[in-house]
Design a protein around this motif. Structure first.
Motif, mmCIF file in Angstrom:
data_model
loop_
_atom_site.group_PDB
_atom_site.id
_atom_site.type_symbol
_atom_site.label_atom_id
_atom_site.label_comp_id
_atom_site.label_asym_id
_atom_site.label_seq_id
_atom_site.Cartn_x
_atom_site.Cartn_y
_atom_site.Cartn_z
ATOM 1 N N THR A 195 -43.437 70.807 -53.994
ATOM 2 C CA THR A 195 -44.693 70.318 -53.418
ATOM 3 C C THR A 195 -44.475 69.077 -52.575
ATOM 4 O OG1 THR A 195 -45.921 71.204 -55.309
ATOM 5 C CG2 THR A 195 -47.011 69.504 -53.996
ATOM 6 N N ARG A 198 -43.053 69.788 -48.808
ATOM 7 C CA ARG A 198 -43.680 70.851 -48.027
ATOM 8 C C ARG A 198 -43.599 70.588 -46.526
ATOM 9 N NH1 ARG A 198 -49.394 72.542 -51.014
ATOM 10 N NH2 ARG A 198 -48.445 73.778 -52.695
ATOM 11 N N GLU A 216 -47.488 79.177 -48.641
ATOM 12 C CA GLU A 216 -46.648 78.121 -49.202
ATOM 13 C C GLU A 216 -46.419 78.413 -50.683
ATOM 14 O OE1 GLU A 216 -47.195 74.041 -47.210
ATOM 15 O OE2 GLU A 216 -49.226 74.875 -47.266
ATOM 16 N N ASP A 218 -43.635 77.615 -54.336
ATOM 17 C CA ASP A 218 -42.539 76.874 -54.964
ATOM 18 C C ASP A 218 -41.705 77.802 -55.850
ATOM 19 O OD1 ASP A 218 -44.263 77.295 -57.079
ATOM 20 O OD2 ASP A 218 -44.540 75.179 -57.559
#
Length: 338
Positions: A195, A198, A216, A218
């Motif tokens: 995070t 990014r 997006e 992770d």
């Protein structure tokens, strides 16, 4: 875009037709880059290669590209070897060194510094990377590689599916590549990072505004399962305040052969702007991928010569003279193609 005499500072300068022009010229540079022919079109011209941040591939690639067009290279590497260490401003440095050169390739650790330098330069300046901002020639060679890799499969860049992994906050190569991909149609991007690292929000929003699909994430495995390209990036340790802060993210999103086999489609292309970090606690792109035929990282570096030769030829307005100044190579290079 008017190439002749222009600075190349940002991908924002380019339209799609400009990219296609660069690639068409790059295609014509192939026999010279592969040492089958020799051209002296830039005989007598001087490249000022000013690299105030550590560099191997970019610095040598720019220099080799200029040499292959017949020109000469004068280098400055590191602040300690330059008058900047004595307090000279970028303005004064630009005014002086542009008097010694016909074109300048520059890298600097501070975002915006290459543009500041170019504003005072009397000759064209090509951005070789400015801080965490941009790296336009890398983005062009990356896209040239993507185009070449997909062409053999009957695909184009439109509707490309690409996953970008790693330090997307400070990685200038992915910033420029995202801007470049924004010129095409219906690109699907999966941006995989912690995070805290990014992709800058303005880049993401620009891509979405142009109609591209951006996700997006992770999570590595699910993000690389249905893409054409996996583009891995190194943790930009030099952009962190301390090494301890960088260590919090080191070794995340490591791609190796077992992960590739389990989660990627069989022909997924693997890319990386290099250098990849081969230290044991990092290895974002593992050495066990070296025999994978879809590993394109060294084809990328070869393509860098073609693209940078094309940029020099366009900026110095000698594209139409390259072949007229050429002769066949008669010496054996001993080169093996990858």
């Amino acid at each position: 875009m008017q190439f002749a005499g222009s600075h190349i500072l940002s991908i924002s300068q380019f339209e799609r037709a400009d990219v296609e022009r660069v690639f068409a010229v790059a295609d014509n540079m192939e026999p010279y880059a592969r040492r089958r022919r020799r051209t002296r079109v830039l005989d007598g011209a001087i490249l000022g290669a000013m690299f105030f941040e550590p560099s191997t591939r970019t610095r040598v690639s720019f220099g080799s590209a200029f040499n292959l067009l017949g020109g000469e290279v004068r280098e400055t590497t590191g602040f300690e070897q330059s008058a900047i260490a004595k307090g000279e401003s970028l303005y004064d440095t630009a005014r002086v060194l542009s008097g010694y050169s016909d074109v300048i390739a520059m890298r600097h650790p501070v975002s915006g510094s290459v543009a500041e330098f170019a504003a005072a330069s009397r000759v064209p300046v090509i951005n070789g990377g400015d801080g965490s901002n941009e790296h336009p020639s890398q983005a062009l060679l990356d896209l040239y590689t993507i185009k070449a890799e997909l062409a053999g499969r009957g695909r184009g860049v439109d509707r490309l599916r690409i996953a970008m992994l790693g330090d997307l906050r400070y990685g200038r190569t992915v910033h420029s590549l995202c801007k470049l991909l924004g010129l095409f149609e219906q690109v699907q991007l999966v941006l995989v990072s912690p995070t805290e690292l990014r992709m800058p929000a303005e880049i993401v929003e620009t891509l979405k505004a142009r109609g591209h699909e951006v996700v997006e994430s992770d999570t590595l495995e699910a993000s690389i399962s249905h893409v054409d390209i996996v583009y891995s990036t190194r943790l930009q340790e030099e952009r962190f305040t301390t090494r301890e802060e960088a260590d919090l993210y080191r070794g995340r999103f490591r791609l190796n052969q077992s992960i590739y086999t389990a989660h990627c489609e069989p022909n997924t292309v693997i890319m990386h702007p290099l250098p990849r970090d081969s230290r044991e606690n990092a290895r974002e792109l593992d050495d066990d991928l070296n025999d994978n035929p879809n590993l394109a990282i060294f084809r990328q570096t070869d393509n860098g010569l073609l693209v940078r030769m094309a940029l020099f030829a366009l900026v110095l307005d000698v594209v139409d003279q390259v072949d007229a100044c050429s002769t066949p190579v008669t010496w054996y290079t001993g080169r093996r193609e990858l």
